[in-house]
Design a protein around this motif. Structure first.
Motif, mmCIF file in Angstrom:
data_model
loop_
_atom_site.group_PDB
_atom_site.id
_atom_site.type_symbol
_atom_site.label_atom_id
_atom_site.label_comp_id
_atom_site.label_asym_id
_atom_site.label_seq_id
_atom_site.Cartn_x
_atom_site.Cartn_y
_atom_site.Cartn_z
ATOM 1 N N MET A 111 0.734 -1.220 -0.001
ATOM 2 C CA MET A 111 -0.075 0.015 0.073
ATOM 3 C C MET A 111 0.869 1.455 -0.034
ATOM 4 O O MET A 111 2.004 1.399 0.783
ATOM 5 C CB MET A 111 -0.940 0.053 1.305
ATOM 6 C CG MET A 111 -1.839 1.066 1.424
ATOM 7 S SD MET A 111 -2.695 1.127 2.810
ATOM 8 C CE MET A 111 -4.190 0.248 2.232
ATOM 9 N N ASP A 112 0.665 2.330 -0.811
ATOM 10 C CA ASP A 112 1.294 3.467 -0.831
ATOM 11 C C ASP A 112 0.843 4.397 0.326
ATOM 12 O O ASP A 112 -0.436 4.437 0.413
ATOM 13 C CB ASP A 112 1.100 3.923 -2.421
ATOM 14 C CG ASP A 112 1.822 5.179 -2.488
ATOM 15 O OD1 ASP A 112 2.448 5.829 -1.816
ATOM 16 O OD2 ASP A 112 1.423 6.009 -3.320
ATOM 17 N N LEU A 113 1.782 5.095 0.955
ATOM 18 C CA LEU A 113 1.444 5.872 2.056
ATOM 19 C C LEU A 113 1.092 7.243 1.667
ATOM 20 O O LEU A 113 0.876 8.013 2.449
ATOM 21 C CB LEU A 113 2.525 5.787 3.159
ATOM 22 C CG LEU A 113 2.545 4.350 3.718
ATOM 23 C CD1 LEU A 113 3.615 4.178 4.965
ATOM 24 C CD2 LEU A 113 1.035 3.821 4.490
ATOM 25 N N SER A 152 -6.251 9.394 -2.476
ATOM 26 C CA SER A 152 -7.422 8.313 -2.371
ATOM 27 C C SER A 152 -8.626 8.880 -1.916
ATOM 28 O O SER A 152 -8.417 9.778 -0.985
ATOM 29 C CB SER A 152 -6.737 7.317 -1.326
ATOM 30 O OG SER A 152 -5.476 6.732 -1.912
ATOM 31 N N VAL A 212 -5.438 -4.941 4.026
ATOM 32 C CA VAL A 212 -5.347 -4.074 3.312
ATOM 33 C C VAL A 212 -5.376 -3.950 1.750
ATOM 34 O O VAL A 212 -5.006 -3.323 0.946
ATOM 35 C CB VAL A 212 -4.245 -3.015 3.940
ATOM 36 C CG1 VAL A 212 -4.131 -2.604 5.209
ATOM 37 C CG2 VAL A 212 -2.967 -3.940 3.705
ATOM 38 N N ARG A 213 -5.841 -5.106 1.299
ATOM 39 C CA ARG A 213 -5.889 -5.562 0.163
ATOM 40 C C ARG A 213 -7.398 -6.177 -0.242
ATOM 41 O O ARG A 213 -8.097 -6.839 0.584
ATOM 42 C CB ARG A 213 -4.993 -6.691 -0.288
ATOM 43 C CG ARG A 213 -3.462 -6.129 -0.395
ATOM 44 C CD ARG A 213 -2.515 -7.238 -0.783
ATOM 45 N NE ARG A 213 -1.163 -6.832 -0.784
ATOM 46 C CZ ARG A 213 -0.456 -6.036 0.028
ATOM 47 N NH1 ARG A 213 -0.911 -5.923 1.325
ATOM 48 N NH2 ARG A 213 0.780 -5.757 -0.322
ATOM 49 N N TYR A 217 -1.926 2.882 9.326
ATOM 50 C CA TYR A 217 -1.727 1.681 8.383
ATOM 51 C C TYR A 217 -0.808 0.852 9.353
ATOM 52 O O TYR A 217 -1.142 -0.607 8.894
ATOM 53 C CB TYR A 217 -0.980 1.968 7.074
ATOM 54 C CG TYR A 217 0.102 1.120 6.329
ATOM 55 C CD1 TYR A 217 -1.177 0.495 5.526
ATOM 56 C CD2 TYR A 217 0.824 0.663 6.438
ATOM 57 C CE1 TYR A 217 -0.699 -0.701 4.635
ATOM 58 C CE2 TYR A 217 1.434 -0.574 5.672
ATOM 59 C CZ TYR A 217 0.735 -1.481 4.663
ATOM 60 O OH TYR A 217 1.198 -2.030 3.897
ATOM 61 N N SER A 236 -9.346 0.205 2.630
ATOM 62 C CA SER A 236 -8.819 0.671 1.431
ATOM 63 C C SER A 236 -8.003 1.740 1.769
ATOM 64 O O SER A 236 -7.883 2.699 3.002
ATOM 65 C CB SER A 236 -9.748 1.185 0.502
ATOM 66 O OG SER A 236 -10.522 2.369 1.002
ATOM 67 N N GLU A 237 -7.121 2.285 0.702
ATOM 68 C CA GLU A 237 -6.415 3.724 1.275
ATOM 69 C C GLU A 237 -7.145 4.656 1.546
ATOM 70 O O GLU A 237 -7.085 5.577 2.395
ATOM 71 C CB GLU A 237 -5.602 3.739 -0.054
ATOM 72 C CG GLU A 237 -4.362 3.159 -0.225
ATOM 73 C CD GLU A 237 -3.450 3.332 -1.481
ATOM 74 O OE1 GLU A 237 -3.884 4.404 -2.068
ATOM 75 O OE2 GLU A 237 -2.636 2.840 -1.612
ATOM 76 N N PHE A 247 -1.589 9.293 0.596
ATOM 77 C CA PHE A 247 -2.896 9.115 0.524
ATOM 78 C C PHE A 247 -3.594 10.361 -0.115
ATOM 79 O O PHE A 247 -4.844 10.234 -0.106
ATOM 80 C CB PHE A 247 -3.712 8.913 2.055
ATOM 81 C CG PHE A 247 -3.108 7.726 2.596
ATOM 82 C CD1 PHE A 247 -2.136 7.426 3.169
ATOM 83 C CD2 PHE A 247 -3.795 6.536 2.227
ATOM 84 C CE1 PHE A 247 -1.638 6.302 4.039
ATOM 85 C CE2 PHE A 247 -3.689 5.247 2.969
ATOM 86 C CZ PHE A 247 -2.459 5.071 3.775
ATOM 87 N N ASP A 297 -7.610 6.775 4.902
ATOM 88 C CA ASP A 297 -7.375 8.156 4.823
ATOM 89 C C ASP A 297 -8.783 8.925 5.435
ATOM 90 O O ASP A 297 -8.226 9.827 6.278
ATOM 91 C CB ASP A 297 -7.064 8.691 3.547
ATOM 92 C CG ASP A 297 -6.697 9.899 3.292
ATOM 93 O OD1 ASP A 297 -5.767 10.441 4.086
ATOM 94 O OD2 ASP A 297 -7.397 10.626 2.728
ATOM 95 N N PRO A 348 -1.693 8.990 8.775
ATOM 96 C CA PRO A 348 -2.003 7.756 7.933
ATOM 97 C C PRO A 348 -0.782 6.498 8.257
ATOM 98 O O PRO A 348 -1.400 5.393 8.193
ATOM 99 C CB PRO A 348 -1.937 8.106 6.600
ATOM 100 C CG PRO A 348 -2.188 9.331 6.644
ATOM 101 C CD PRO A 348 -1.666 10.053 7.796
#
Length: 170
Positions: free
Chosen positions: A1-3, A8, A101-102, A90, A71-72, A5, A76, A86
């Motif tokens: 997951m990209d932090l 998103s 988280v997927r 996470y 989800s992101e 946000f 967020d 965030p």
């Protein structure tokens, strides 16, 4: 997951899950869609918002229970509402194995593979084989479910809007 946000966006279901727990946002600084002229002059929240940080775990449960995963955008939104960084949210979401988280199906069968539940790995394989890949059900190995006396144990969880119970007729 990209932090990161920033882009998103939470879905309506994710907003509903968080708002059901925390109440509607009182200003755009707390997660509302549009900023009014008053929002540009001052921000509500601060200390009061920080005092609700203990709602992070219940908020993650609300998202996971309603949507089936975190989800992101949902994370967020929850973090903005609680003034939690965030990355911290996470970290909590990925620490607990019951959260995902997927994306995953709404129905998840969690099979205990703890040592006390001998046979859990075999049961997990058997459940996957019986359901088949087109079932729309995820089968996941799980740490202890607290049902050791019924080993091997499994827990079926279905995400979705909360059930509405009608009153029983007299």
């Amino acid at each position: 997951m990209d932090l990161h946000f920033g882009d998103s966006k939470p879905t309506d279901e994710e907003r509903a899950a968080v708002d059901a727990l925390l109440g509607p946002p009182e200003s755009a600084w707390e997660g509302a869609d549009d900023r009014s002229d008053a929002d540009l002059r001052w921000a509500r929240g601060g200390r009061a918002a920080r005092e609700r940080r203990d709602q992070l775990l219940p908020g993650l449960h609300a998202l996971n229970d309603r949507v089936g995963w975190v989800s992101e955008g949902g994370l967020d939104y929850l973090c903005r509402r609680l003034t939690v960084p965030p990355a911290e949210g996470y970290g909590v979401a990925t620490f607990y194995s019951m959260f995902s988280v997927r994306p995953r199906p709404a129905t998840v069968v969690r099979v205990c593979t703890d040592l006390a539940c001998g046979g859990g790995v075999e049961l997990c394989g058997a459940v996957e084989a019986r359901l088949g890949p087109a079932s729309g059900v995820a089968v996941e190995q799980s740490p202890c479910l607290g049902l050791c006396e019924r080993a091997p144990a499994a827990l079926v969880v279905r995400a979705g809007p909360p059930a509405v119970l009608s009153p029983t007729p007299p």
